[in-house]
Write an enzyme that holds these catalytic residues in place. Structure first.
Site, short mmCIF file in Angstrom:
data_model
loop_
_atom_site.label_atom_id
_atom_site.label_comp_id
_atom_site.label_asym_id
_atom_site.label_seq_id
_atom_site.Cartn_x
_atom_site.Cartn_y
_atom_site.Cartn_z
N VAL A 109 49.47 24.86 67.97
CA VAL A 109 49.37 24.05 66.67
C VAL A 109 47.75 24.19 66.26
O VAL A 109 46.62 24.74 67.12
CB VAL A 109 49.35 22.42 67.16
CG1 VAL A 109 48.70 22.00 66.15
CG2 VAL A 109 50.40 22.35 67.40
N GLY A 110 47.71 24.62 65.47
CA GLY A 110 46.02 24.55 64.66
C GLY A 110 45.52 25.68 64.54
O GLY A 110 44.58 27.05 64.13
N ALA A 111 46.58 26.87 64.21
CA ALA A 111 46.52 28.44 64.69
C ALA A 111 46.51 29.56 63.91
O ALA A 111 46.40 30.20 63.68
CB ALA A 111 47.40 28.99 66.05
N GLY A 112 47.33 28.72 62.74
CA GLY A 112 46.86 28.98 60.98
C GLY A 112 48.63 29.49 61.39
O GLY A 112 48.46 30.70 59.99
N GLY A 114 50.91 27.10 60.35
CA GLY A 114 52.20 26.84 59.21
C GLY A 114 51.96 25.27 59.75
O GLY A 114 52.76 24.52 59.60
N SER A 116 50.86 22.82 60.81
CA SER A 116 49.87 21.33 59.73
C SER A 116 51.29 20.98 59.04
O SER A 116 52.00 20.49 59.13
CB SER A 116 48.90 21.02 59.19
OG SER A 116 48.43 21.84 59.78
N ALA A 117 51.44 21.24 58.02
CA ALA A 117 52.65 21.59 56.81
C ALA A 117 54.10 20.98 57.84
O ALA A 117 54.80 20.33 56.85
CB ALA A 117 53.15 22.42 56.00
N ASP A 159 52.66 26.27 52.12
CA ASP A 159 52.57 26.23 53.80
C ASP A 159 54.17 25.02 53.37
O ASP A 159 55.21 25.01 54.62
CB ASP A 159 51.21 25.92 54.40
CG ASP A 159 51.36 27.13 54.47
OD1 ASP A 159 51.17 27.49 54.41
OD2 ASP A 159 50.17 26.06 55.73
#
Ligand code: PMV
Length: 330
Positions: A109-112, A114, A116-117, A159
């Site tokens: 999570v939070g590594a790019g 997507g 969050s979306a 995203d």
């Protein structure tokens, strides 16, 4: 009880330039986030997300806003996509129900990638099911984008759109409307993802490019336009299944992202290690400042994977997910 799931993504071409109205090409990957919801008797919202290090937290919904029983800022930031997504569905539909929510992810999570979306869109889908509402993909993608905008202050619809529709798509923001085009490739894309912990948030990187553009407009604007041209060319190469050309264009795109100041030494190390090991092309993917790279590995998947690991990255092999947002327990 309902479980919605949505895929993560990698940006093949056009990140950052997409914020300024250029097209980007994104691919949904076959790693997903999941949001499970059960209706409650009362009007509380309780979230449990063991995989993303969020312990049980109780939220109360009163006067159209959430109050949260926790003192950890980090937890609040991870949770914000779930709560904001619910808030936007409530506002749009004027209906509310208390729910127990569980969130988990098959990817970092939070590594790019997507996430969050993907979490926002899965939340919107699951919550609308609980409320008995029919939201179509267009509504879901739009609300997902609004969720990201509300939290990050600045975000393209890229995203939220890819995680809703799946597959490979070209996304462009034209006069505040999301224009999407499905891309059908005549070949498989053997992509290896390399990732390192992210030092900066997407918002920081977007602001960095914005400041550079304000300071050196004549220099930065042509770079952004050229990234748009790369994306348009890459669309054709994808449709023809021309892997060599896709690889070349990835390399050129990476050079321009480096010029925009969003790459890092560690990302460059992974990018060059992948090329040396036989990748047809490689580039950072997403916002940069740490996070992920992608390498088009062709027949060299194992060599490329171990080269990225030797350069200090963790790896994830991933194909395209044709499925966007779905209800998983139907
Ligand atoms: O790293 P991610 O998945 O947050 O990607 C950000 C992509 C940007 O183009 C830099 C920003 C955006 O909103 O499109």
């Amino acid at each position: 009880m309902v479980i919605a799931s949505a895929p993560g993504k990698v940006t093949l071409f056009g990140e950052h330039a997409v914020v300024y109205g250029e097209p980007a090409i994104v691919m949904a990957i076959n790693k997903r986030t999941y949001v499970e919801m059960k209706a409650r008797e009362d009007s509380k919202i309780r979230i449990n997300a063991p995989d993303i290090i969020i312990r049980g937290i109780t939220l109360t919904f009163d006067n159209n806003t959430f109050s949260i029983e926790s003192d950890s800022a980090k937890i609040l930031s991870e949770l914000s996509y779930v709560t904001k997504a619910i808030e936007l569905v409530v506002k749009k539909t004027n209906t509310f129900k208390g729910v127990d929510i569980k969130v988990w992810s098959e990817m970092p999570v939070g590594a790019g990638l997507g996430t969050s979306a993907s979490i926002a869109v899965a939340t919107i889908k699951a919550y609308s099911e609980i409320l008995g509402l029919e939201l179509n993909e267009k509504d879901i993608a739009f609300l997902g984008w609004q969720t990201e905008l509300a939290i990050q202050g600045i975000a393209s619809p890229m995203d939220a759109t890819i995680t809703t529709y799946g597959g490979i798509i070209q996304v462009q923001l034209i006069d505040n409307n999301i224009a999407i085009e499905k891309i059908r490739t005549s070949t498989k894309l053997p992509i290896v993802i390399g990732y390192i912990p992210r030092e900066y948030k997407t918002k920081d990187m977007v602001i960095k490019v914005k400041s550079l553009k304000e300071k050196y407009n004549n220099v930065i604007t042509p770079i952004i336009t050229t990234i748009g041209n790369i994306t348009r060319k890459a669309k054709q190469a994808l449709e023809y299944g021309n892997l060599d050309e896709i690889g070349d264009l990835m390399n050129i795109n990476h050079g321009l992202l480096e010029a925009l100041g969003v790459s890092t030494k560690q990302l460059n190390d992974m990018v060059y290690a992948a090329r040396k090991a036989g990748a047809l092309g490689s580039k950072l993917t997403g916002a940069g400042g740490g996070g992920c790279i992608i390498a088009l590995a062709s027949k060299q998947i194992e060599n490329v994977t171990s080269a990225i690991r030797s350069a200090g990255g963790q790896t994830l092999e991933s194909g395209t997910s044709e499925k966007g947002i779905i209800i998983t327990n139907e």
